[in-house]
Scaffold this active site. Structure first.
Site, PDB file in Angstrom:
ATOM      1  N   GLU A  44       0.818  -1.227   0.000  1.00 42.08           N
ATOM      2  CA  GLU A  44       0.000   0.000   0.000  1.00 42.08           C
ATOM      3  C   GLU A  44       0.847   1.271   0.000  1.00 42.08           C
ATOM      4  OE1 GLU A  44      -3.405   0.125   2.504  1.00 42.08           O
ATOM      5  OE2 GLU A  44      -3.959  -1.935   2.057  1.00 42.08           O
ATOM      6  N   TYR A  72      -2.857   4.827   7.362  1.00 39.55           N
ATOM      7  CA  TYR A  72      -2.139   3.555   7.573  1.00 39.55           C
ATOM      8  C   TYR A  72      -0.934   3.453   6.643  1.00 39.55           C
ATOM      9  CZ  TYR A  72      -0.933  -1.340   6.730  1.00 39.55           C
ATOM     10  OH  TYR A  72      -0.231  -2.512   6.528  1.00 39.55           O
ATOM     11  N   LYS A  75       3.151   3.408   7.419  1.00 38.95           N
ATOM     12  CA  LYS A  75       4.044   2.306   7.028  1.00 38.95           C
ATOM     13  C   LYS A  75       5.157   2.841   6.110  1.00 38.95           C
ATOM     14  CE  LYS A  75       3.702  -1.569   7.768  1.00 38.95           C
ATOM     15  NZ  LYS A  75       4.216  -2.405   8.894  1.00 38.95           N
ATOM     16  N   GLY A  91     -10.978   7.865   0.160  1.00 38.33           N
ATOM     17  CA  GLY A  91      -9.617   7.717  -0.383  1.00 38.33           C
ATOM     18  C   GLY A  91      -9.281   6.306  -0.811  1.00 38.33           C
TER      19      GLY A  91
HETATM   20  P1  NAD Z   1      -2.429  -7.671  12.965  1.00 42.49           P
HETATM   21  O1  NAD Z   1      -3.163  -6.400  13.197  1.00 42.49           O
HETATM   22  O2  NAD Z   1      -3.188  -8.933  12.826  1.00 42.49           O
HETATM   23  O3  NAD Z   1      -1.362  -7.890  14.139  1.00 42.49           O
HETATM   24  C1  NAD Z   1      -0.567  -6.857  14.653  1.00 42.49           C
HETATM   25  C2  NAD Z   1       0.064  -7.358  15.957  1.00 42.49           C
HETATM   26  O4  NAD Z   1       0.930  -6.315  16.438  1.00 42.49           O
HETATM   27  C3  NAD Z   1      -0.954  -7.636  17.072  1.00 42.49           C
HETATM   28  O5  NAD Z   1      -0.629  -8.843  17.711  1.00 42.49           O
HETATM   29  C4  NAD Z   1      -0.784  -6.454  18.014  1.00 42.49           C
HETATM   30  O6  NAD Z   1      -1.091  -6.774  19.366  1.00 42.49           O
HETATM   31  C5  NAD Z   1       0.683  -6.144  17.838  1.00 42.49           C
HETATM   32  N1  NAD Z   1       1.020  -4.759  18.164  1.00 42.49           N
HETATM   33  C6  NAD Z   1       0.347  -3.638  17.827  1.00 42.49           C
HETATM   34  N2  NAD Z   1       0.974  -2.567  18.314  1.00 42.49           N
HETATM   35  C7  NAD Z   1       2.084  -3.012  18.966  1.00 42.49           C
HETATM   36  C8  NAD Z   1       3.147  -2.377  19.651  1.00 42.49           C
HETATM   37  N3  NAD Z   1       3.184  -1.041  19.782  1.00 42.49           N
HETATM   38  N4  NAD Z   1       4.125  -3.125  20.171  1.00 42.49           N
HETATM   39  C9  NAD Z   1       4.078  -4.490  20.076  1.00 42.49           C
HETATM   40  N5  NAD Z   1       3.086  -5.141  19.444  1.00 42.49           N
HETATM   41  C10 NAD Z   1       2.108  -4.413  18.881  1.00 42.49           C
HETATM   42  O7  NAD Z   1      -1.518  -7.411  11.687  1.00 42.49           O
HETATM   43  P2  NAD Z   1      -1.061  -8.419  10.532  1.00 42.49           P
HETATM   44  O8  NAD Z   1      -2.112  -8.451   9.492  1.00 42.49           O
HETATM   45  O9  NAD Z   1      -0.579  -9.660  11.140  1.00 42.49           O
HETATM   46  O10 NAD Z   1       0.166  -7.599   9.930  1.00 42.49           O
HETATM   47  C11 NAD Z   1       1.477  -7.776  10.441  1.00 42.49           C
HETATM   48  C12 NAD Z   1       2.420  -6.850   9.691  1.00 42.49           C
HETATM   49  O11 NAD Z   1       2.385  -7.155   8.305  1.00 42.49           O
HETATM   50  C13 NAD Z   1       2.052  -5.376   9.807  1.00 42.49           C
HETATM   51  O12 NAD Z   1       3.242  -4.641   9.925  1.00 42.49           O
HETATM   52  C14 NAD Z   1       1.348  -5.067   8.497  1.00 42.49           C
HETATM   53  O13 NAD Z   1       1.528  -3.712   8.136  1.00 42.49           O
HETATM   54  C15 NAD Z   1       2.078  -5.987   7.547  1.00 42.49           C
HETATM   55  N6  NAD Z   1       1.311  -6.450   6.372  1.00 42.49           N
HETATM   56  C16 NAD Z   1       0.064  -6.998   6.535  1.00 42.49           C
HETATM   57  C17 NAD Z   1      -0.603  -7.482   5.407  1.00 42.49           C
HETATM   58  C18 NAD Z   1      -1.970  -8.130   5.532  1.00 42.49           C
HETATM   59  O14 NAD Z   1      -2.610  -8.388   4.494  1.00 42.49           O
HETATM   60  N7  NAD Z   1      -2.463  -8.430   6.711  1.00 42.49           N
HETATM   61  C19 NAD Z   1      -0.020  -7.381   4.147  1.00 42.49           C
HETATM   62  C20 NAD Z   1       1.241  -6.790   4.033  1.00 42.49           C
HETATM   63  C21 NAD Z   1       1.907  -6.340   5.155  1.00 42.49           C
HETATM   64  O1  DAU Z   2      -2.310  -4.612   0.625  1.00 40.29           O
HETATM   65  C1  DAU Z   2      -1.830  -5.021   1.875  1.00 40.29           C
HETATM   66  C2  DAU Z   2      -2.776  -4.541   2.970  1.00 40.29           C
HETATM   67  O2  DAU Z   2      -3.936  -5.361   2.899  1.00 40.29           O
HETATM   68  C3  DAU Z   2      -2.158  -4.613   4.350  1.00 40.29           C
HETATM   69  O3  DAU Z   2      -1.071  -3.733   4.426  1.00 40.29           O
HETATM   70  C4  DAU Z   2      -3.188  -4.238   5.429  1.00 40.29           C
HETATM   71  O4  DAU Z   2      -2.628  -4.400   6.727  1.00 40.29           O
HETATM   72  C5  DAU Z   2      -4.387  -5.165   5.278  1.00 40.29           C
HETATM   73  O5  DAU Z   2      -5.380  -4.800   6.193  1.00 40.29           O
HETATM   74  C6  DAU Z   2      -4.938  -5.093   3.852  1.00 40.29           C
HETATM   75  O6  DAU Z   2      -5.514  -3.789   3.608  1.00 40.29           O
HETATM   76  P1  DAU Z   2      -6.911  -3.643   2.802  1.00 40.29           P
HETATM   77  O7  DAU Z   2      -7.498  -2.317   3.087  1.00 40.29           O
HETATM   78  O8  DAU Z   2      -6.721  -4.012   1.367  1.00 40.29           O
HETATM   79  O9  DAU Z   2      -7.754  -4.834   3.523  1.00 40.29           O
HETATM   80  P2  DAU Z   2      -9.296  -4.944   3.969  1.00 40.29           P
HETATM   81  O10 DAU Z   2      -9.532  -6.372   4.287  1.00 40.29           O
HETATM   82  O11 DAU Z   2      -9.638  -3.919   4.990  1.00 40.29           O
HETATM   83  O12 DAU Z   2     -10.076  -4.584   2.634  1.00 40.29           O
HETATM   84  C7  DAU Z   2      -9.878  -5.296   1.431  1.00 40.29           C
HETATM   85  C8  DAU Z   2     -10.734  -4.646   0.368  1.00 40.29           C
HETATM   86  O13 DAU Z   2     -12.126  -4.913   0.667  1.00 40.29           O
HETATM   87  C9  DAU Z   2     -10.599  -3.137   0.313  1.00 40.29           C
HETATM   88  O14 DAU Z   2     -10.671  -2.707  -1.034  1.00 40.29           O
HETATM   89  C10 DAU Z   2     -11.834  -2.622   1.070  1.00 40.29           C
HETATM   90  C11 DAU Z   2     -12.863  -3.699   0.810  1.00 40.29           C
HETATM   91  N1  DAU Z   2     -13.847  -3.944   1.904  1.00 40.29           N
HETATM   92  C12 DAU Z   2     -13.366  -4.166   3.162  1.00 40.29           C
HETATM   93  C13 DAU Z   2     -14.232  -4.410   4.207  1.00 40.29           C
HETATM   94  C14 DAU Z   2     -13.708  -4.626   5.601  1.00 40.29           C
HETATM   95  C15 DAU Z   2     -15.203  -4.007   1.619  1.00 40.29           C
HETATM   96  O15 DAU Z   2     -15.627  -3.828   0.469  1.00 40.29           O
HETATM   97  N2  DAU Z   2     -16.063  -4.255   2.656  1.00 40.29           N
HETATM   98  C16 DAU Z   2     -15.641  -4.452   3.945  1.00 40.29           C
HETATM   99  O16 DAU Z   2     -16.489  -4.640   4.849  1.00 40.29           O
END
Ligand code: NAD
Ligand code: DAU
Length: 354
Positions: A136, A159, A163, A293
């Site tokens: 992102e 967000y 990052k 956005g």
């Molecule tokens: P998540 O929200 O499921 O988990 C985040 C974890 O971080 C939680 O366990 C929370 O308690 C902990 N945390 C939050 N603030 C903290 C702090 N100040 N100190 C210590 N621990 C803290 O997130 P996720 O989906 O597992 O994502 C993990 C990482 O990967 C993030 O950095 C996110 O930006 C990145 N990422 C996520 C995705 C995705 O699709 N989920 C994709 C690409 C990158």
């Molecule tokens: O691209 C990587 C990112 O993917 C990570 O960095 C983020 O931590 C992770 O949360 C995710 O971000 P998104 O915003 O893409 O994920 P989310 O699941 O919130 O939404 C996925 C898509 O679905 C987005 O275009 C918004 C849409 N959406 C989401 C929700 C929760 C809906 O249409 N309805 C919904 O209720």
């Protein structure tokens, strides 16, 4: 056996990563997690008693705590997952994203730099700091093209801006101090243990609860989906084989519109747990006000990590999604306990709260 410090290991990707690494019996893991609403020790209940695993509750921005931890556990590697991760929550309240994602990463880097500087030569040479980031940071794509490691940063949400700031700090600590950092920028993950505010688990649980399935805008926004274990394998490849100072994009090559995803979840549920009235779960889809956005399209060019580190995703999207939906249906206790008191499926991210 060496030790790795994993931050944010009680979250979605971190808990999958810790389980994946411990199964290989080659390193000890210390998990530092603040346990926000998104962190859940239930996600690690099967490994709590593993002698190679230690949990420490704390925040990455707590410098004395992190310094003390580094001193005691002497990690060979730090893997930084800790973050506020939900775009909608960053729209409603950006402050915590600045605090955790920017200030927290800065403090962790400071602690890592001091630790690395005074480490014995062998430890110093082998030390790695790996920062887990997102696609992102590159902003939104038009109808064609993919993000490469050379794409310009153009974050659009609080967000992604937080990052991006963290990524720049990580980069600067390599350029200025020589800290051996690596950054990964990954696309949307899906799989077990994801907090049910995110699209796939939210749609799964809302569907079987008979609730509406809120699709933002016209449902045409596209994301590039990767099964979480493939992300974990990619991170391990970067840790073991990556070059310090380098950035690696990670993506599954599974570009889908949100409506395609919601249709796929509904169709799976129609087979796995049909509605009592015989109609499809697709009936529950409602189009709702768009996310402010809202980035239109993400797609990742993962050519560099494939070529240089030999990583390739193993899971197909159809099978990965089926495993994911089955996991949520089969783990009602985890879902109930994770959501308890923190989230009830309400709409987030309209930016209407001050
Ligand atoms: P998540 O929200 O499921 O988990 C985040 C974890 O971080 C939680 O366990 C929370 O308690 C902990 N945390 C939050 N603030 C903290 C702090 N100040 N100190 C210590 N621990 C803290 O997130 P996720 O989906 O597992 O994502 C993990 C990482 O990967 C993030 O950095 C996110 O930006 C990145 N990422 C996520 C995705 C995705 O699709 N989920 C994709 C690409 C990158
Ligand atoms: O691209 C990587 C990112 O993917 C990570 O960095 C983020 O931590 C992770 O949360 C995710 O971000 P998104 O915003 O893409 O994920 P989310 O699941 O919130 O939404 C996925 C898509 O679905 C987005 O275009 C918004 C849409 N959406 C989401 C929700 C929760 C809906 O249409 N309805 C919904 O209720």
């Amino acid at each position: 056996m060496e030790t790795w410090l994993v931050t944010g290991g009680a979250g979605f990707i971190g808990s999958n990563f810790i389980r994946h690494i411990l199964a290989q019996n080659m390193v000890k893991i210390v998990n530092l997690d603040k346990l926000t609403y998104a962190g859940n020790l239930l996600s690690l209940s099967d490994i709590t008693h593993n002698p190679d695993y230690t949990f420490v509750r704390g925040a990455i921005e707590d410098l004395p705590l992190v310094q003390d931890l580094l001193c005691r556990c002497r990690p060979a590697t730090i893997v930084n997952f800790a973050a506020e991760s939900h775009v909608d929550r960053s729209i409603d309240g950006p402050g915590q994203f600045i605090q955790t994602n920017i200030v927290g990463t800065f403090q962790l880097l400071e602690a890592a730099r001091a630790y690395w500087l005074q480490a014995p030569p062998g430890t110093k040479a082998a030390f790695r700091f790996i920062h887990i980031s997102t696609d992102e940071v590159y902003g939104s794509l038009g109808s064609s093209g993919r993000f490469s490691e050379r794409s310009a940063y153009a974050p659009n949400s609080p967000y992604s801006a937080s990052k991006a700031a963290a990524d720049h700090l990580v980069r600067a600590y390599h350029h200025t101090y020589g800290l051996p950092v690596l950054t990964t920028n990954c696309s949307n993950n899906y799989g077990p243990f994801q907090f049910p505010e995110k699209l796939i688990p939210l749609m799964t649980l809302s569907a079987v609860a008979g609730k509406e399935l809120p699709v933002y805008g016209d449902g045409g926004n596209a994301r590039d989906w990767l099964y979480v274990l493939d992300h974990c394998r990619a991170i391990q490849a970067v840790l073991v084989k990556g070059t310090p100072g380098q950035v690696y994009n990670i993506g599954g090559g599974n570009e889908k519109t949100n409506l395609e995803i919601v249709h796929a979840v509904c169709d799976l549920l129609d087979r796995l747990q049909p509605r009592k009235d015989g109609h499809s779960y697709r009936r529950q889809i409602t189009f709702v006000q768009d996310r402010p956005g809202h980035d239109r399209r993400y797609a990742v060019d993962a050519g560099k990590i494939r070529r240089e580190l030999g990583w390739n995703p193993k899971e197909t999207f159809d099978l990965g999604l089926r495993k994911t939906v089955e996991w949520y249906l089969g783990n009602p206790n985890w879902c109930r306990e994770t959501l308890r008191g923190s989230y009830y499926g309400e709409r987030l991210g309209l930016g209407t709260t001050a």
